[in-house]
Design a protein around this motif. Structure first.
Motif, short mmCIF file in Angstrom:
data_model
loop_
_atom_site.label_atom_id
_atom_site.label_comp_id
_atom_site.label_asym_id
_atom_site.label_seq_id
_atom_site.Cartn_x
_atom_site.Cartn_y
_atom_site.Cartn_z
N ALA A 66 0.67 -1.25 0.16
CA ALA A 66 0.00 0.06 0.18
C ALA A 66 0.85 1.25 0.09
N PRO A 67 0.43 2.26 -0.51
CA PRO A 67 1.27 3.58 -0.66
C PRO A 67 1.45 3.99 0.82
N ARG A 68 2.59 4.59 1.07
CA ARG A 68 2.64 5.23 2.02
C ARG A 68 1.86 6.42 2.43
N ARG A 69 1.38 6.57 3.96
CA ARG A 69 0.53 7.79 4.13
C ARG A 69 1.42 8.81 4.86
N PRO A 70 1.05 9.93 4.40
CA PRO A 70 2.19 11.04 5.16
C PRO A 70 1.80 11.27 6.65
N ILE A 71 2.45 11.59 7.32
CA ILE A 71 2.10 12.11 8.73
C ILE A 71 1.50 13.59 8.67
N ALA A 72 1.97 14.45 7.61
CA ALA A 72 1.59 15.82 7.45
C ALA A 72 2.18 16.06 6.29
N GLU A 73 1.22 17.08 5.51
CA GLU A 73 1.34 17.77 4.28
C GLU A 73 1.50 19.08 4.41
N LEU A 74 2.42 19.94 4.06
CA LEU A 74 2.56 21.35 4.10
C LEU A 74 2.45 21.97 2.62
N PRO A 75 1.37 22.67 2.07
CA PRO A 75 1.35 23.21 0.84
C PRO A 75 2.16 24.63 1.09
N LEU A 76 2.86 25.04 0.13
CA LEU A 76 3.52 26.16 0.14
C LEU A 76 3.76 26.78 -1.12
N ARG A 77 4.27 28.10 -1.35
CA ARG A 77 4.19 28.70 -2.61
C ARG A 77 5.70 29.51 -2.45
N VAL A 78 6.63 28.93 -3.53
CA VAL A 78 7.99 29.40 -3.57
C VAL A 78 7.93 30.94 -3.72
N ARG A 79 8.70 31.79 -2.69
CA ARG A 79 8.74 33.17 -2.77
C ARG A 79 10.01 33.59 -3.38
N TYR A 80 10.02 34.79 -4.09
CA TYR A 80 10.85 35.48 -4.89
C TYR A 80 12.29 35.25 -4.13
N HIS A 81 12.44 35.78 -3.11
CA HIS A 81 13.48 35.97 -2.26
C HIS A 81 14.20 34.48 -1.90
N GLU A 82 13.76 33.43 -2.06
CA GLU A 82 14.13 31.95 -2.16
C GLU A 82 14.92 31.39 -3.24
N CYS A 83 14.77 32.11 -4.22
CA CYS A 83 15.40 31.78 -5.38
C CYS A 83 16.81 32.38 -5.66
N ASP A 84 17.59 31.67 -6.27
CA ASP A 84 19.16 32.16 -6.32
C ASP A 84 19.15 32.79 -7.83
N GLY A 85 20.42 33.35 -8.27
CA GLY A 85 20.57 33.94 -9.50
C GLY A 85 20.32 33.01 -10.70
N GLN A 86 20.20 31.81 -10.65
CA GLN A 86 19.75 30.98 -11.77
C GLN A 86 18.12 30.84 -11.70
N GLY A 87 17.51 31.69 -10.90
CA GLY A 87 16.07 31.58 -10.75
C GLY A 87 15.41 30.26 -10.31
N ILE A 88 16.19 29.58 -9.60
CA ILE A 88 15.58 28.34 -9.04
C ILE A 88 15.80 28.47 -7.48
N VAL A 89 14.92 27.51 -6.83
CA VAL A 89 15.01 27.77 -5.33
C VAL A 89 16.52 27.46 -4.86
N PHE A 90 17.19 28.24 -3.99
CA PHE A 90 18.49 28.05 -3.52
C PHE A 90 18.30 26.62 -2.40
N ASN A 91 19.25 25.99 -2.40
CA ASN A 91 19.25 24.52 -1.92
C ASN A 91 19.18 24.80 -0.50
#
Length: 140
Positions: free
Chosen positions: A3-28
């Motif tokens: 059976a597929p694993r069931r998560p304990i919790a799920e957190l939806p979020l939207r990537v904010r501009y300041h979380e992105c690096d100079g390449q335009g992707i989320v900084f690690n």
């Protein structure tokens, strides 16, 4: 078939501009912040709040974290971070996390937490009530 694993919790979020690096992707490093945010949601789901968890006379610290990057996330992407139980040891607890954009796996993480005595900050087994909550997630 498993059976597929069931998560304990799920957190939806939207990537904010300041979380992105100079390449335009989320900084690690932000992926670990997303995982940390989800772990507090799981704690709330299991114990009611962080304070209620601490009231058991224990706390946890991160001892090890491993991230695997699968696809880039960019500004304004809608992500969901999911947390799954993996292992309960004598003084440690391991969780798996998935960060997805829709059906696409963006990153996967495994984090090992160590239970500590809040006064001494030394590793210690969790109280029985806490152990039972986590053991139930694993079917132990």
């Amino acid at each position: 078939m498993t059976a597929p694993r069931r998560p304990i919790a799920e957190l939806p979020l939207r990537v904010r501009y300041h979380e992105c690096d100079g390449q335009g992707i989320v900084f690690n490093a932000h992926y670990l912040a997303y995982v940390d945010m989800c772990s507090f949601e799981a704690e709330k789901a299991l114990f009611g709040s962080h304070d209620e968890f601490l009231a058991h006379g224990t706390d946890v610290v991160v001892a090890e974290a491993n991230l695997k990057f699968r696809a880039p996330a960019r500004y304004d992407d809608e992500l969901v971070v999911s947390q799954y139980p993996n292992h309960l040891g004598t003084t440690s607890l391991i969780f798996d996390f998935e960060i997805r954009r829709g059906e696409t796996l963006v990153a996967a993480a495994t984090v090992r937490y160590v239970f500590i005595d809040p006064a001494s900050l030394r590793p210690t087994p969790p109280p029985d009530a806490v152990r039972k909550v986590y053991a139930a997630l694993l079917g132990d």
